[in-house]
Design a protein around this motif. Structure first.
Motif, mmCIF file in Angstrom:
data_model
loop_
_atom_site.group_PDB
_atom_site.id
_atom_site.type_symbol
_atom_site.label_atom_id
_atom_site.label_comp_id
_atom_site.label_asym_id
_atom_site.label_seq_id
_atom_site.Cartn_x
_atom_site.Cartn_y
_atom_site.Cartn_z
ATOM 1 N N THR A 29 0.818 -1.224 0.000
ATOM 2 C CA THR A 29 0.000 0.000 0.000
ATOM 3 C C THR A 29 0.846 1.266 0.000
ATOM 4 O O THR A 29 0.495 2.242 -0.643
ATOM 5 N N HIS A 30 1.952 1.281 0.764
ATOM 6 C CA HIS A 30 2.816 2.472 0.748
ATOM 7 C C HIS A 30 4.168 2.164 1.371
ATOM 8 O O HIS A 30 4.390 1.087 1.912
ATOM 9 N N SER A 31 5.059 3.150 1.293
ATOM 10 C CA SER A 31 6.467 2.868 1.585
ATOM 11 C C SER A 31 6.852 2.976 3.058
ATOM 12 O O SER A 31 7.980 2.652 3.411
ATOM 13 N N HIS A 32 5.961 3.432 3.932
ATOM 14 C CA HIS A 32 6.339 3.494 5.350
ATOM 15 C C HIS A 32 6.855 2.128 5.797
ATOM 16 O O HIS A 32 6.288 1.094 5.445
ATOM 17 N N ILE A 33 7.896 2.159 6.627
ATOM 18 C CA ILE A 33 8.596 0.921 6.983
ATOM 19 C C ILE A 33 7.694 -0.077 7.713
ATOM 20 O O ILE A 33 7.859 -1.284 7.581
ATOM 21 N N ASP A 34 6.694 0.426 8.446
ATOM 22 C CA ASP A 34 5.809 -0.528 9.132
ATOM 23 C C ASP A 34 4.845 -1.210 8.156
ATOM 24 O O ASP A 34 4.065 -2.072 8.551
ATOM 25 N N HIS A 35 4.926 -0.850 6.874
ATOM 26 C CA HIS A 35 4.149 -1.539 5.829
ATOM 27 C C HIS A 35 5.054 -2.250 4.818
ATOM 28 O O HIS A 35 4.693 -3.277 4.269
ATOM 29 N N SER A 36 6.229 -1.661 4.558
ATOM 30 C CA SER A 36 7.100 -2.204 3.503
ATOM 31 C C SER A 36 8.356 -2.881 4.044
ATOM 32 O O SER A 36 9.010 -3.645 3.344
ATOM 33 N N GLY B 153 -5.493 0.508 3.597
ATOM 34 C CA GLY B 153 -4.109 0.930 3.839
ATOM 35 C C GLY B 153 -4.153 2.036 4.878
ATOM 36 O O GLY B 153 -5.153 2.181 5.585
ATOM 37 N N ASP B 154 -3.108 2.843 4.989
ATOM 38 C CA ASP B 154 -3.186 4.021 5.852
ATOM 39 C C ASP B 154 -3.874 5.116 5.053
ATOM 40 O O ASP B 154 -3.489 5.389 3.922
ATOM 41 N N LEU B 155 -4.887 5.732 5.648
ATOM 42 C CA LEU B 155 -5.644 6.765 4.945
ATOM 43 C C LEU B 155 -5.176 8.146 5.350
ATOM 44 O O LEU B 155 -4.897 8.389 6.523
ATOM 45 N N ALA C 90 -0.674 12.814 9.077
ATOM 46 C CA ALA C 90 -0.936 12.258 7.746
ATOM 47 C C ALA C 90 -2.019 11.192 7.800
ATOM 48 O O ALA C 90 -2.302 10.537 6.811
ATOM 49 N N HIS C 91 -2.612 10.995 8.991
ATOM 50 C CA HIS C 91 -3.638 9.961 9.147
ATOM 51 C C HIS C 91 -5.028 10.565 9.264
ATOM 52 O O HIS C 91 -5.217 11.589 9.921
ATOM 53 N N ALA C 92 -5.981 9.878 8.659
ATOM 54 C CA ALA C 92 -7.381 10.222 8.849
ATOM 55 C C ALA C 92 -7.695 10.226 10.340
ATOM 56 O O ALA C 92 -7.128 9.430 11.089
ATOM 57 N N GLY D 243 -4.012 9.223 -0.308
ATOM 58 C CA GLY D 243 -3.765 10.572 0.220
ATOM 59 C C GLY D 243 -3.010 10.610 1.542
ATOM 60 O O GLY D 243 -3.082 11.594 2.273
ATOM 61 N N HIS D 244 -2.260 9.568 1.857
ATOM 62 C CA HIS D 244 -1.576 9.472 3.159
ATOM 63 C C HIS D 244 -0.131 9.954 3.038
ATOM 64 O O HIS D 244 0.284 10.866 3.749
ATOM 65 N N ILE D 245 0.636 9.345 2.144
ATOM 66 C CA ILE D 245 1.956 9.866 1.772
ATOM 67 C C ILE D 245 2.103 9.668 0.266
ATOM 68 O O ILE D 245 1.272 8.991 -0.349
#
Ligand code: ZN
Length: 463
Positions: A60-67, A187-189, A408-410, A162-164
């Protein structure tokens, strides 16, 4: 069809979801778990078998807690492709290598520190830069809204979250037994109106199952519009005192948003020119990736580019790549803004700037991100009288300003609006701690929509 919640269940890191269908299985995200040192090391080194044996992955995105555990996944034997957006693939190229370097430096430090203890078991990093390259080899980069088929009988699409930069929601249409079921993974919103990025896309509706993040399930953020005036106030007050502003900031997102806001204030004549240091090699590389992806920018940012040129380079901005350049900033007299990593002030160059500036009441420490418990950042937010930096107690005399509008979070209201728009039959809350999830569950639960907070390892049948 089954969902297995293998990570970020009743917690906010280590995202890992497995979707099992007749033709195979797909994981969505494979993030690093960040918690107590021992537990983190164990969980990050040994990923669940079912994840390694999955046929495909979507990121979903590049933040380390996801990638951050994708290299471990590939190293452990994962054979499939990793589908993601173009911008996320480019960001991962820098961020995953940076993660490998941080792990190597941490391991070397700890082995040196405790190496003489006969009971010490030497630490080895979970992966190195070569493992990262093997993982990057698996990436398949896509634009938003381009349907693809990660598995036979499964059509997928990535929508802007729209998160990063590059962040995506995932829509999976699973065709089985003559029927189609739709799963939406948020994902992270992000939030509406954040600088630079386009707003999160409205989700498709109806969906059979929604896997929804819940980081701020019980919090409402300050209005995004207040960001400019707040920054203006902080800059003017600090400059009037002849002080400096130190900003601990994550390399992705926050640094670029701050630059955009500062550039806007300068152009509007609301602040005057002053030196602005971007003191982080990763942030410099990441800013370059931002420049490569204007397709992710909102209208406002694109017209700003047309009118004023490069958003991220303007009078006063200096990018400092080397350690020597970073040390040079210490000799700088007079007002300045110093933006440096790490985001929670636990490591990195921001530490030497804090050490040099916390004891002077003319200075401001500007907090623009989430600060986890037990970090120096959190102690600054709490305005402790004394803070320990590199093992030495210092008086905290500088002003501390905390701006929550940058999140950056909803927030709770955004999450509820998003979930209502998707018209889901079932909602599964992930990526949140129970004190945020339980109130959100109560708000979302209706007669037509069942809401669950799965535990780690939970398996849910969707038929
Ligand atoms: Zn994120």
């Amino acid at each position: 069809m089954r969902l297995r919640f293998l990570g970020a269940a009743e917690e906010v890191t280590g995202s890992l979801l497995l979707v099992e269908v007749e033709s195979g299985s797909i994981i969505v995200d494979c993030g690093m778990f960040q918690g107590r040192r021992q537990e983190s090391r164990l969980r990050n080194a040994k990923l669940p078998r079912a994840a390694i044996e999955a046929d495909a992955a979507i990121l979903t995105h590049s933040h380390i807690d996801h990638s951050g555990s994708m290299p471990t996944l590939v190293k452990s034997g994962f054979q499939g492709s990793i589908y993601t957006t173009l911008a996320t693939a480019n960001l991962c190229s820098y961020m995953l290598r940076d993660s490998a370097r941080i792990q190597a430096a941490d391991a070397a430090y700890l082995n040196r520190k405790y190496g003489r203890d006969p009971d010490w078991v030497p630490i080895t990093p979970t992966y190195d830069e070569v493992d990262v390259l093997h993982a990057l080899d698996r990436f398949v980069a896509l634009s938003y809204r381009r349907p693809f088929e990660p598995l036979p009988g499964v059509t997928a699409q990535l929508l802007n979250a729209g998160h990063i930069l590059g962040s995506a929601q995932v829509v999976l249409d699973v065709h089985e037994h003559g029927k189609t079921k739709r799963i939406l993974i948020s994902g992270d919103l992000g939030r509406k109106g954040l600088p630079i990025l386009r707003d999160p896309e409205t989700p498709p509706h109806p969906v059979d199952a929604l896997v929804l993040e819940s980081t701020y399930g019980d919090r409402v953020h300050g209005p995004v519009e207040s960001m400019q005036t707040e920054i203006e106030r902080v800059v003017r007050a600090t400059v009037a005192r002849g002080g400096k502003i130190i900003v601990p900031a994550f390399a992705v997102g926050r640094t670029q948003e701050l630059l955009f806001v500062l550039h806007g204030l300068l152009r509007a004549g609301r602040i005057s020119e002053l030196p602005i240091y971007i003191d982080s090699p990763l942030a410099i590389n990441v800013t370059e990736v931002f420049r490569m992806h204007p397709e992710c920018f909102d209208e406002e940012t694109r017209s700003f580019f047309d009118e004023h040129g490069d958003v991220f380079s303007f009078e006063g901005v200096r990018y400092t790549r080397t350690a020597a350049e970073s040390m040079e900033i210490n000799r700088q007299e007079g007002p300045a803004i110093i933006i440096a990593a790490s985001g929670m002030a636990e490591a990195g160059r921001v530490l030497h700037h804090l050490r040099n500036h916390v004891e002077d009441e003319r200075n401001t420490i500007l907090i623009v991100g989430f600060m986890a418990e037990h970090t120096l950042g959190r102690r600054l937010v709490e305005r402790r009288q004394r803070v320990k930096i590199w093992g030495v107690e210092r008086e905290l005399r500088a002003q501390v300003e905390v701006l929550s509008a940058f999140s950056a979070h909803a927030d709770r209201n955004d999450l509820i609006a998003y979930a209502r728009a998707a018209l889901p039959k079932k909602i599964f809350l992930v990526h949140g701690e129970p004190d945020q999830q339980v109130p959100l569950k109560e708000a979302l639960q209706t007669r037509r929509c069942h809401v669950e907070i799965p535990k780690r390892g939970a398996v849910v049948e969707l038929d």
